[in-house]
Design a protein around this motif. Structure first.
Motif, PDB file in Angstrom:
ATOM      1  N   PRO A  77      39.673  24.406   0.405  1.00 15.86           N
ATOM      2  CA  PRO A  77      39.954  23.286  -0.334  1.00 15.86           C
ATOM      3  C   PRO A  77      38.819  23.023  -1.576  1.00 15.86           C
ATOM      4  CG  PRO A  77      38.495  23.102   1.708  1.00 15.86           C
ATOM      5  CD  PRO A  77      38.942  24.340   1.491  1.00 15.86           C
ATOM      6  N   ASP A  78      39.252  22.507  -2.490  1.00  9.62           N
ATOM      7  CA  ASP A  78      38.430  22.210  -3.670  1.00  9.62           C
ATOM      8  C   ASP A  78      38.594  20.910  -4.297  1.00  9.62           C
ATOM      9  OD1 ASP A  78      36.851  23.305  -5.706  1.00  9.62           O
ATOM     10  OD2 ASP A  78      38.001  24.621  -6.793  1.00  9.62           O
ATOM     11  N   LEU A  79      37.631  20.569  -5.207  1.00 15.69           N
ATOM     12  CA  LEU A  79      37.659  19.441  -5.827  1.00 15.69           C
ATOM     13  C   LEU A  79      37.531  19.878  -7.453  1.00 15.69           C
ATOM     14  CD1 LEU A  79      37.680  16.442  -5.241  1.00 15.69           C
ATOM     15  CD2 LEU A  79      35.390  16.283  -5.414  1.00 15.69           C
ATOM     16  N   VAL A  80      38.732  19.417  -8.168  1.00 15.84           N
ATOM     17  CA  VAL A  80      38.786  19.819  -9.502  1.00 15.84           C
ATOM     18  C   VAL A  80      38.736  18.738 -10.338  1.00 15.84           C
ATOM     19  CG1 VAL A  80      40.035  21.118 -11.422  1.00 15.84           C
ATOM     20  CG2 VAL A  80      39.889  21.972  -9.228  1.00 15.84           C
ATOM     21  N   ASP A  81      38.003  18.368 -11.152  1.00  8.49           N
ATOM     22  CA  ASP A  81      38.178  16.901 -11.917  1.00  8.49           C
ATOM     23  C   ASP A  81      38.330  15.753 -11.054  1.00  8.49           C
ATOM     24  OD1 ASP A  81      37.568  18.420 -14.159  1.00  8.49           O
ATOM     25  OD2 ASP A  81      39.544  18.697 -14.929  1.00  8.49           O
ATOM     26  N   GLY A  82      37.634  15.874 -10.054  1.00 11.08           N
ATOM     27  CA  GLY A  82      37.870  14.581  -9.022  1.00 11.08           C
ATOM     28  C   GLY A  82      39.145  14.604  -8.216  1.00 11.08           C
ATOM     29  N   VAL A  83      39.938  15.587  -8.387  1.00 10.52           N
ATOM     30  CA  VAL A  83      41.122  15.781  -7.695  1.00 10.52           C
ATOM     31  C   VAL A  83      40.999  17.020  -6.577  1.00 10.52           C
ATOM     32  CG1 VAL A  83      43.608  16.154  -7.956  1.00 10.52           C
ATOM     33  CG2 VAL A  83      42.325  15.149  -9.657  1.00 10.52           C
ATOM     34  N   PRO A  84      41.609  16.466  -5.389  1.00  7.52           N
ATOM     35  CA  PRO A  84      41.290  17.474  -4.213  1.00  7.52           C
ATOM     36  C   PRO A  84      42.517  18.249  -4.348  1.00  7.52           C
ATOM     37  CG  PRO A  84      41.213  15.245  -3.409  1.00  7.52           C
ATOM     38  CD  PRO A  84      41.627  15.147  -4.864  1.00  7.52           C
ATOM     39  N   ILE A  85      42.312  19.754  -4.272  1.00 15.52           N
ATOM     40  CA  ILE A  85      43.083  20.741  -4.294  1.00 15.52           C
ATOM     41  C   ILE A  85      42.968  21.882  -3.313  1.00 15.52           C
ATOM     42  CG2 ILE A  85      43.994  22.746  -5.586  1.00 15.52           C
ATOM     43  CD1 ILE A  85      43.137  21.174  -8.173  1.00 15.52           C
ATOM     44  N   THR A  86      44.064  22.222  -2.498  1.00 16.08           N
ATOM     45  CA  THR A  86      44.160  23.076  -1.596  1.00 16.08           C
ATOM     46  C   THR A  86      44.637  24.456  -2.151  1.00 16.08           C
ATOM     47  OG1 THR A  86      44.217  21.502   0.097  1.00 16.08           O
ATOM     48  CG2 THR A  86      44.555  23.698   1.018  1.00 16.08           C
ATOM     49  N   TYR A  87      43.724  25.528  -1.964  1.00 16.65           N
ATOM     50  CA  TYR A  87      44.265  27.010  -2.446  1.00 16.65           C
ATOM     51  C   TYR A  87      44.637  27.689  -1.294  1.00 16.65           C
ATOM     52  CZ  TYR A  87      42.559  25.612  -7.141  1.00 16.65           C
ATOM     53  OH  TYR A  87      42.498  25.101  -8.371  1.00 16.65           O
ATOM     54  N   THR A  88      45.725  28.270  -1.082  1.00 19.71           N
ATOM     55  CA  THR A  88      46.054  29.247  -0.013  1.00 19.71           C
ATOM     56  C   THR A  88      46.255  30.565  -0.578  1.00 19.71           C
ATOM     57  OG1 THR A  88      46.757  27.420   1.067  1.00 19.71           O
ATOM     58  CG2 THR A  88      47.279  29.476   2.077  1.00 19.71           C
ATOM     59  N   ILE A  89      45.405  31.676   0.220  1.00 18.71           N
ATOM     60  CA  ILE A  89      45.722  32.825  -0.377  1.00 18.71           C
ATOM     61  C   ILE A  89      46.408  33.919   1.048  1.00 18.71           C
ATOM     62  CG2 ILE A  89      45.038  35.201  -1.138  1.00 18.71           C
ATOM     63  CD1 ILE A  89      42.584  33.211  -2.307  1.00 18.71           C
ATOM     64  N   ILE A  90      47.552  34.494   0.912  1.00 12.07           N
ATOM     65  CA  ILE A  90      48.161  35.212   1.947  1.00 12.07           C
ATOM     66  C   ILE A  90      47.884  36.736   1.790  1.00 12.07           C
ATOM     67  CG2 ILE A  90      50.152  35.643   3.440  1.00 12.07           C
ATOM     68  CD1 ILE A  90      51.022  32.735   2.354  1.00 12.07           C
TER      69      ILE A  90
END
Length: 142
Positions: A77-90
Motif C-alpha cells: 500500500p502507498d499514498l501518492v499525492d493523498g491518494v491511496p494506491i496498492t501496488y502488487t508484484i507477482i
C-alpha cells in the motif's frame, strides 16, 4: 525460495529497479484491464483446481508478502499525492531469485481488497497457463 530474509532482499532489489525487471511497466487496473481479464462478468466465477491458493503470509509495516512453492507476491500500500494506491508484484518462485512476471496498481474505486485479490488470482492463472505452454514447447524441442 522460502527464506524470509532472502525474500525480503529480493523485494528490495526488485522494487529499486522495477522497470528493469518488468519493462512493460505497472499495469493500471481500470475498466479496460478488468474487461481484458474477463472480471466484469459476474457469472464467470470459475474455479481452477490447478491454481494453488495456499500462501504463507508475511506481514510487515510496509507490505504483505505471500509465498508458496510457485509464487512470491508482494502487496504494497502507498499514498501518492493523498491518494491511496496498492501496488502488487507477482514473481515466479522457482529459482534462487524470484523472477517478477507482472506488476499492477489499483487506486480510486478499483482499490478494494476484493478486486486486488480477483486481479491477482487472474494474473496467477495466466502466468501458470504461460508456464505450461513454455514447458510444452521445451518438451517438443529436440
Amino acid at each position: 525460495m522460502d527464506d524470509i530474509q532472502a525474500i525480503e532482499e529480493c523485494f528490495k532489489k526488485i522494487a529499486n529497479n522495477l522497470t528493469d525487471w518488468i519493462p512493460e511497466g505497472i499495469a493500471e487496473v481500470d475498466i479496460d484491464l478488468l474487461q481484458r481479464l474477463n472480471l466484469l462478468n459476474v457469472n464467470n466465477e470459475e474455479e481452477d483446481d490447478e491454481l494453488t491458493r495456499y500462501f504463507h503470509v508475511i506481514e510487515s509495516q510496509e507490505k504483505i508478502t505471500l509465498v508458496n512453492e510457485q509464487f512470491v507476491v508482494w502487496i504494497v500500500p502507498d499514498l501518492v499525492d493523498g491518494v491511496p494506491i496498492t501496488y502488487t508484484i507477482i514473481a515466479l518462485n522457482k529459482e534462487a531469485f524470484p523472477h517478477p512476471e507482472v506488476a499492477f496498481a489499483t487506486s480510486g474505486v478499483y482499490n478494494t481488497s476484493r478486486l486486488v485479490l480477483k486481479v491477482l488470482e487472474r494474473y496467477l492463472h495466466e502466468i501458470l497457463e504461460n508456464e505450461d505452454v513454455l514447458t510444452d514447447l521445451k518438451l517438443l524441442d529436440p
